[in-house]
Scaffold this active site. Structure first.
Site, PDB file in Angstrom:
ATOM      1  N   ASP A  20       6.967  66.350 -10.748  1.00 24.38           N
ATOM      2  CA  ASP A  20       8.150  65.598 -10.337  1.00 24.38           C
ATOM      3  C   ASP A  20       9.015  65.172 -11.521  1.00 24.38           C
ATOM      4  O   ASP A  20       8.616  65.289 -12.679  1.00 24.38           O
ATOM      5  CB  ASP A  20       7.733  64.372  -9.500  1.00 24.38           C
ATOM      6  CG  ASP A  20       6.524  63.625 -10.074  1.00 24.38           C
ATOM      7  OD1 ASP A  20       6.226  63.800 -11.276  1.00 24.38           O
ATOM      8  OD2 ASP A  20       5.876  62.881  -9.335  1.00 24.38           O
ATOM      9  N   GLU A  22       5.928  60.048  -0.960  1.00 25.25           N
ATOM     10  CA  GLU A  22       5.670  58.689  -0.515  1.00 25.25           C
ATOM     11  C   GLU A  22       5.104  58.680   0.913  1.00 25.25           C
ATOM     12  O   GLU A  22       5.210  59.688   1.633  1.00 25.25           O
ATOM     13  CB  GLU A  22       6.978  57.896  -0.572  1.00 25.25           C
ATOM     14  CG  GLU A  22       7.597  57.794  -1.975  1.00 25.25           C
ATOM     15  CD  GLU A  22       6.895  56.794  -2.898  1.00 25.25           C
ATOM     16  OE1 GLU A  22       5.652  56.643  -2.800  1.00 25.25           O
ATOM     17  OE2 GLU A  22       7.575  56.187  -3.728  1.00 25.25           O
ATOM     18  N   ASN A  74       0.190  53.175  -3.298  1.00 24.83           N
ATOM     19  CA  ASN A  74       0.457  53.371  -1.868  1.00 24.83           C
ATOM     20  C   ASN A  74      -0.070  54.721  -1.370  1.00 24.83           C
ATOM     21  O   ASN A  74       0.242  55.139  -0.268  1.00 24.83           O
ATOM     22  CB  ASN A  74       1.957  53.238  -1.577  1.00 24.83           C
ATOM     23  CG  ASN A  74       2.790  54.295  -2.287  1.00 24.83           C
ATOM     24  OD1 ASN A  74       2.246  55.190  -2.935  1.00 24.83           O
ATOM     25  ND2 ASN A  74       4.097  54.195  -2.185  1.00 24.83           N
ATOM     26  N   HIS A  85       0.565  57.701  -2.747  1.00 23.43           N
ATOM     27  CA  HIS A  85       1.402  58.895  -2.947  1.00 23.43           C
ATOM     28  C   HIS A  85       0.738  59.872  -3.912  1.00 23.43           C
ATOM     29  O   HIS A  85      -0.064  59.481  -4.767  1.00 23.43           O
ATOM     30  CB  HIS A  85       2.830  58.528  -3.379  1.00 23.43           C
ATOM     31  CG  HIS A  85       2.990  58.016  -4.773  1.00 23.43           C
ATOM     32  ND1 HIS A  85       4.012  57.163  -5.152  1.00 23.43           N
ATOM     33  CD2 HIS A  85       2.275  58.235  -5.912  1.00 23.43           C
ATOM     34  CE1 HIS A  85       3.920  56.903  -6.436  1.00 23.43           C
ATOM     35  NE2 HIS A  85       2.884  57.530  -6.926  1.00 23.43           N
TER      36      HIS A  85
HETATM   37  P1  PGA Z   1       0.038  56.029 -13.014  1.00 18.49           P
HETATM   38  O1  PGA Z   1       0.849  56.708 -11.813  1.00 18.49           O
HETATM   39  O2  PGA Z   1      -0.797  57.100 -13.595  1.00 18.49           O
HETATM   40  O3  PGA Z   1       1.091  55.557 -13.971  1.00 18.49           O
HETATM   41  O4  PGA Z   1      -0.762  54.925 -12.407  1.00 18.49           O
HETATM   42  C1  PGA Z   1       0.157  57.558 -10.943  1.00 18.49           C
HETATM   43  C2  PGA Z   1       1.051  57.927  -9.791  1.00 18.49           C
HETATM   44  O5  PGA Z   1       1.918  57.133  -9.398  1.00 18.49           O
HETATM   45  O6  PGA Z   1       0.855  59.034  -9.251  1.00 18.49           O
END
Ligand code: PGA
Length: 233
Positions: free
Chosen positions: A62, A135, A128, A130
């Site tokens: 992404d 999302e 959450n 994702h």
């Molecule tokens: P993070 O993000 O590694 O910064 O916790 C992971 C994600 O949101 O997929």
């Protein structure tokens, strides 16, 4: 789903590296990569290893819309800094967050993914649930698409920005359908903030409300979690 419990992110990075090394030895050529704080220890292991990726391809999950690759908050910049500058790949794809025609960029990215089937996909997970920037509520059959980030994601990511208002509100993300086509998936999660999402992913109902739960349907998923992230399982 195979669950591997580790002490901390250091050990998790080493474990993920071992698994990826095995796949390289089996001639894996295309690696789906992720940004965020989670994969950093894994990328350090890659950089410090003698593994050669100069004939391999990477495809990132992404990118924020509106940020160019030279912006230090962009995911392209993150990947250059944390991996590609020190461990170059033959080709490294990240969605173009500055594309004028975002729909065309999505179709172009899908084309890249279909021409380079992903052998190993590295994933983090949002609080959450994702995966990528898919999302809650995202249908399971999506390809690359434009995403409106949820408040939970913006709040989780604001630590990297001076001001919450600087966090982009939209992103381009590889879809869940594309992620599920990867031959092998390695998901990493550390810390208490991820515990609910991990419990739902491993034991909960398979539902778009928790995008990572779709991984229960994938034949080859390894989940690497520390004590805190696994504390509710
Ligand atoms: P993070 O993000 O590694 O910064 O916790 C992971 C994600 O949101 O997929």
């Amino acid at each position: 789903m195979e669950i591997i419990r580790v002490k901390d992110a250091q050990e998790g990075g080493k474990k993920a590296f071992e698994l990826v090394k095995e796949e390289v030895e089996k001639d894996a050529k295309v690696f789906g990569l992720a940004t965020g704080s989670t994969p950093e220890t894994f990328y350090k292991e890659l950089i410090n290893s003698s593994l050669d990726f100069s004939d391999k391809i990477s495809i990132n999950l992404d990118e924020y819309i509106g940020l160019s690759g030279t912006d230090d908050q962009s995911y392209r910049y993150f990947m250059n800094e944390h991996l590609f500058n020190k461990k170059p790949f033959k080709e490294s794809y990240v969605p173009n967050g500055k594309a004028e025609d975002l729909e065309a960029e999505c179709r172009h990215y899908d084309q890249i993914i279909s021409e380079n089937p992903i052998d190993v996909q590295i994933l983090g997970i949002g609080q959450n649930g994702h995966i990528g920037f898919n999302e809650p509520g995202t249908p399971f059959d999506t390809s690359t698409h434009v995403v409106k980030l949820t408040e939970s994601t913006i709040n989780a990511n604001k630590r990297n920005f001076e001001n919450v208002n600087d966090v982009p509100t939209h992103a381009l993300s590889m879809g869940i359908g594309s992620i599920m086509k990867a031959k092998k998936i390695i998901l990493l999660a550390y810390g208490k903030a991820k515990a609910e999402a991990i419990k739902g992913m491993v034991e909960g109902e398979i539902t778009p409300d928790l995008p990572a739960s779709v991984l229960q349907n994938h034949p080859d998923v390894v989940v690497i979690v520390d004590e805190e992230a696994a504390s509710l399982c």
